[in-house]
Write an enzyme that holds these catalytic residues in place. Structure first.
Site, short mmCIF file in Angstrom:
data_model
loop_
_atom_site.label_atom_id
_atom_site.label_comp_id
_atom_site.label_asym_id
_atom_site.label_seq_id
_atom_site.Cartn_x
_atom_site.Cartn_y
_atom_site.Cartn_z
N PHE A 1 0.71 -1.18 -0.10
CA PHE A 1 0.04 0.17 0.07
C PHE A 1 1.01 1.29 -0.16
O PHE A 1 1.72 1.45 0.85
CB PHE A 1 -0.90 -0.13 1.35
CG PHE A 1 -1.77 1.05 1.54
CD1 PHE A 1 -3.19 1.04 0.99
CD2 PHE A 1 -1.42 2.24 2.36
CE1 PHE A 1 -3.90 2.16 1.41
CE2 PHE A 1 -2.62 3.28 2.61
CZ PHE A 1 -3.63 3.29 2.15
N SER B 1 1.88 12.53 7.68
CA SER B 1 0.51 12.77 8.42
C SER B 1 -0.23 13.83 7.55
O SER B 1 -1.29 13.67 7.40
CB SER B 1 0.80 13.74 9.73
OG SER B 1 1.77 12.61 10.48
N TRP C 1 8.62 4.74 2.84
CA TRP C 1 8.06 4.06 4.27
C TRP C 1 7.06 2.85 3.64
O TRP C 1 5.88 2.38 4.39
CB TRP C 1 7.34 4.84 5.29
CG TRP C 1 8.03 6.04 5.58
CD1 TRP C 1 7.38 7.41 5.54
CD2 TRP C 1 9.36 6.25 6.18
NE1 TRP C 1 8.28 8.23 5.89
CE2 TRP C 1 9.45 7.34 6.41
CE3 TRP C 1 10.20 5.03 6.52
CZ2 TRP C 1 10.47 8.14 6.97
CZ3 TRP C 1 11.23 5.82 7.13
CH2 TRP C 1 11.58 7.17 7.19
N ARG D 1 11.24 -15.30 39.38
CA ARG D 1 12.35 -14.83 39.72
C ARG D 1 12.70 -14.81 40.98
O ARG D 1 11.85 -13.91 41.80
CB ARG D 1 12.37 -13.33 39.02
CG ARG D 1 13.73 -12.35 39.49
CD ARG D 1 14.97 -12.90 38.91
NE ARG D 1 16.08 -11.98 39.12
CZ ARG D 1 17.45 -12.49 39.18
NH1 ARG D 1 17.67 -13.59 38.99
NH2 ARG D 1 18.22 -11.62 39.35
N GLN E 1 4.65 -5.74 46.60
CA GLN E 1 3.39 -4.86 46.20
C GLN E 1 3.74 -4.08 45.16
O GLN E 1 3.00 -3.88 44.17
CB GLN E 1 2.90 -4.14 47.56
CG GLN E 1 2.24 -5.20 48.40
CD GLN E 1 1.33 -4.55 49.55
OE1 GLN E 1 1.47 -3.20 49.79
NE2 GLN E 1 0.44 -5.08 49.90
N GLN F 1 11.00 -3.75 32.22
CA GLN F 1 11.39 -3.46 33.73
C GLN F 1 11.44 -4.74 34.61
O GLN F 1 12.49 -5.04 35.47
CB GLN F 1 10.77 -2.63 34.25
CG GLN F 1 11.13 -1.71 35.48
CD GLN F 1 12.12 -0.70 35.05
OE1 GLN F 1 12.56 -0.57 33.89
NE2 GLN F 1 13.08 -0.33 36.15
N GLY G 1 18.01 -6.74 33.60
CA GLY G 1 18.89 -6.74 32.66
C GLY G 1 18.41 -7.74 31.44
O GLY G 1 18.71 -7.50 30.46
N GLU H 1 -0.47 4.62 10.10
CA GLU H 1 -1.83 4.61 9.82
C GLU H 1 -2.50 5.72 10.73
O GLU H 1 -3.26 5.46 11.52
CB GLU H 1 -2.30 3.27 10.15
CG GLU H 1 -1.86 2.08 8.96
CD GLU H 1 -2.99 0.96 9.00
OE1 GLU H 1 -3.81 0.90 9.25
OE2 GLU H 1 -2.32 -0.12 8.80
N GLY H 2 -1.68 6.86 10.86
CA GLY H 2 -2.04 7.93 11.55
C GLY H 2 -1.44 7.78 12.89
O GLY H 2 -1.64 7.04 13.90
C1 LIG Z 1 7.16 0.79 10.07
C2 LIG Z 1 6.69 1.69 9.14
C3 LIG Z 1 5.73 1.20 8.13
C4 LIG Z 1 4.88 2.02 7.25
N1 LIG Z 1 4.38 1.25 6.37
C5 LIG Z 1 3.62 2.30 5.28
C6 LIG Z 1 3.24 1.62 4.31
O1 LIG Z 1 3.11 0.44 3.97
N2 LIG Z 1 2.47 2.58 3.49
C7 LIG Z 1 2.51 3.87 3.40
O2 LIG Z 1 1.94 4.56 2.82
N3 LIG Z 1 2.92 4.32 4.67
C8 LIG Z 1 3.75 3.73 5.82
N4 LIG Z 1 4.43 4.37 6.81
C9 LIG Z 1 4.35 5.78 6.76
C10 LIG Z 1 3.65 6.35 7.99
O3 LIG Z 1 2.15 6.07 7.57
C11 LIG Z 1 4.04 7.50 8.25
O4 LIG Z 1 5.41 7.48 8.80
C12 LIG Z 1 3.13 8.10 9.06
O5 LIG Z 1 1.89 8.55 8.40
C13 LIG Z 1 4.00 9.60 9.62
O6 LIG Z 1 4.26 10.43 8.68
P1 LIG Z 1 5.54 11.17 8.76
O7 LIG Z 1 6.57 9.86 8.90
O8 LIG Z 1 6.06 11.60 7.47
O9 LIG Z 1 5.87 11.67 9.86
P2 LIG Z 1 5.30 13.32 9.87
O10 LIG Z 1 4.06 13.43 9.04
O11 LIG Z 1 6.52 14.29 9.58
O12 LIG Z 1 4.93 13.52 11.63
C14 LIG Z 1 5.84 13.47 12.57
C15 LIG Z 1 5.28 13.40 13.91
O13 LIG Z 1 4.43 14.66 13.83
C16 LIG Z 1 3.25 14.52 14.87
N5 LIG Z 1 2.27 15.36 14.23
C17 LIG Z 1 1.62 14.84 13.04
N6 LIG Z 1 0.29 15.66 12.92
C18 LIG Z 1 0.37 16.41 14.04
C19 LIG Z 1 -0.33 17.94 14.42
N7 LIG Z 1 -1.32 17.97 13.41
N8 LIG Z 1 0.04 18.37 15.51
C20 LIG Z 1 1.01 17.93 16.08
N9 LIG Z 1 1.80 16.85 15.88
C21 LIG Z 1 1.60 16.49 14.76
C22 LIG Z 1 3.36 13.07 15.17
O14 LIG Z 1 3.90 12.82 16.40
C23 LIG Z 1 4.19 12.74 14.19
O15 LIG Z 1 4.57 11.32 14.49
C24 LIG Z 1 5.14 3.38 7.52
C25 LIG Z 1 5.73 3.88 8.63
C26 LIG Z 1 6.56 3.02 9.57
C27 LIG Z 1 7.38 3.75 10.44
#
Ligand SMILES: Cc1cc2nc3c(=O)[nH]c(=O)nc-3n(C[C@H](O)[C@H](O)[C@H](O)COP(=O)(O)OP(=O)(O)OC[C@H]3O[C@@H](n4cnc5c(N)ncnc54)[C@H](O)[C@@H]3O)c2cc1C
Length: 393
Positions: A138, A147, A171, A281, A292, A349, A353, A376-377
């Site tokens: 995808f 984002s 990604w 442990r 506790q 934790q 170790g 995915e957001g």
């Molecule tokens: C292991 C992995 C697998 C993935 N697989 C896929 C895939 O199969 N297909 C695909 O299309 N994409 C994939 N992605 C991409 C993923 O969807 C994006 O990494 C994600 O949408 C975030 O986009 P970005 O990395 O550009 O971070 P950015 O958009 O630069 O965001 C960075 C950070 O900003 C913060 N942020 C975001 N919006 C706001 C806001 N409005 N206000 C304040 N803070 C905010 C969040 O903490 C976010 O982590 C994958 C990512 C990873 C790490």
């Protein structure tokens, strides 16, 4: 000892769901340890081989039939059953993170075709995905559009009955090993999100290349893709011109709740590992569980997980009733991924170790969970979605 399946008796489920979860649990325990494993030291190629082996095994066992929609195309039902994919992902994640990844990507990668493809596209890809014979991906994110997906720049120009793609995606899970990629690109019917369409690009198409393989903390096949005058038939467009963003959001809507379920699986495994360690442990003349402070930790872990499970399966159940779950899926994804991170940290934790030794189960979980709070957001995006829905009322 918890089996991790007690919640399948909750009222969100039908009998078939409990049967499915028990069957996949038994299969995972017997089969997954026999497959080749990814390994930090062996790098990307080992992850590729381990991933392919899992897709094949999941296909042969019939589990991937739950990841596609339409009985004519190999699916279990006409639509993807959210509770089933959630139980599958939770159970697989509890046993083996890469098996969950392999299952999830078959569903996410082919989801646009299940939801909006025409019969020719469905016939071409869905049965092969369900059998584990074609790997799906995808491709939505770009270097400057994560984002903020609507900022995407990858462009698709229609020329007669062909489409010419130019740009990059990054990604992309299964990047480098997928047989086909569902690619979202700007077609310009309107500004922003309404000017995007979805296309199937087959691996090996001239002009398409894997520009970079990306190594991550939990090894999975992941890549940056490049399209340079990449020509595909117009018949590879999924849905209408300009409908790509809607198709992407519908696909994510199905699978977002299942990310919560995967996080739950990781969290439940961490609780099992934490309980085991606490009970065995030796410490200060007793065992770790006698104290506790340990008991409080275990209580917090279990409560966090059950709260996340209730939100996850509420969202899944509502979606299977045909209801809109924008807010509920966002709540589930946020609560389960953030909660599982805390639970796994607590398990590390408890293991002291040994919790940070490479390839101990809790160390693997610690690496596995992290990306779920981003993809995915990201959690921040889920908060905005929840608030937007609240403010509508
Ligand atoms: C292991 C992995 C697998 C993935 N697989 C896929 C895939 O199969 N297909 C695909 O299309 N994409 C994939 N992605 C991409 C993923 O969807 C994006 O990494 C994600 O949408 C975030 O986009 P970005 O990395 O550009 O971070 P950015 O958009 O630069 O965001 C960075 C950070 O900003 C913060 N942020 C975001 N919006 C706001 C806001 N409005 N206000 C304040 N803070 C905010 C969040 O903490 C976010 O982590 C994958 C990512 C990873 C790490």
């Amino acid at each position: 000892m918890s089996t991790g399946l007690e919640h399948t008796s909750w009222p969100f489920f039908e009998g078939r769901h409990g049967e499915l979860a028990h069957a996949v649990d038994a299969w995972a325990a017997a089969t997954l340890p026999t497959l080749p494993h990814e390994d930090m030291a062996l790098g990307a190629r080992a992850a590729d081989e381990a991933c392919r082996a899992r897709v094949k095994a999941l296909g042969q066992a019939g589990w991937l039939r739950h990841a596609v929609g339409g009985t004519a195309w190999g699916g279990v039902g006409e639509a993807i059953d959210t509770r089933s994919i959630c139980l599958l992902r939770e159970t697989l994640a509890r046993h083996d993170g890469l098996a969950d990844f392999a299952f999830a990507m078959q569903g996410l990668g082919s989801g646009a075709i299940s939801l909006a493809g025409d019969d020719a596209q469905k016939a071409r890809w869905l049965p092969a995905v369900a059998r584990g014979e074609a790997l799906a991906a995808f491709a939505l994110s770009e270097p400057d559009a994560g984002s903020d997906v609507a900022a995407m720049q990858c462009a698709a120009r229609v020329e007669g009955d062909t489409v010419v793609l130019n740009g990059e995606k990054t990604w992309i899970s299964n990047g480098g090993i997928a047989d086909f990629y569902v690619v979202f690109a700007r077609t310009g019917e309107a500004a922003g999100s309404r000017g995007i369409s979805a296309f199937v690009v087959e691996a090996g198409t001239p002009g398409f290349e894997v520009a970079e393989r990306i190594a991550v903390i939990a090894p999975h096949p992941l890549a940056r893709l490049r399209f340079s005058d990449c020509r595909i038939p117009l018949s590879h467009r999924i849905g209408g011109a300009g409908e790509g963003f809607k198709v992407a959001m519908r696909t994510l809507d199905v699978f977002r709740t299942s990310v919560a379920a995967a996080a739950l699986g990781f969290g439940r495994r961490a609780l099992q590992e934490g309980l085991h360690r606490a009970k065995t442990r030796p410490m200060f003349g007793g065992v770790l569980a006698d104290y506790q402070l340990t008991q409080a930790k275990l209580a917090d872990m279990a409560t966090t997980l059950d709260g996340a499970a209730l939100l996850t399966y509420r969202a899944a159940w509502l979606r299977d009733q045909g209801r809109n779950v924008t807010k509920e899926a966002a709540m589930a994804k946020m609560a389960a991924t953030e909660g599982a991170q805390q639970v796994i940290d607590a398990a590390v934790q408890l293991w002291g170790g040994r919790g940070v030794v490479s390839d101990e189960p809790v160390e693997r979980l610690y690496r596995e969970i992290r990306a779920l709070r981003i993809y995915e957001g990201a959690t921040e995006v889920q908060k905005l979605i929840i608030a937007r829905e609240l403010l509508k009322t």
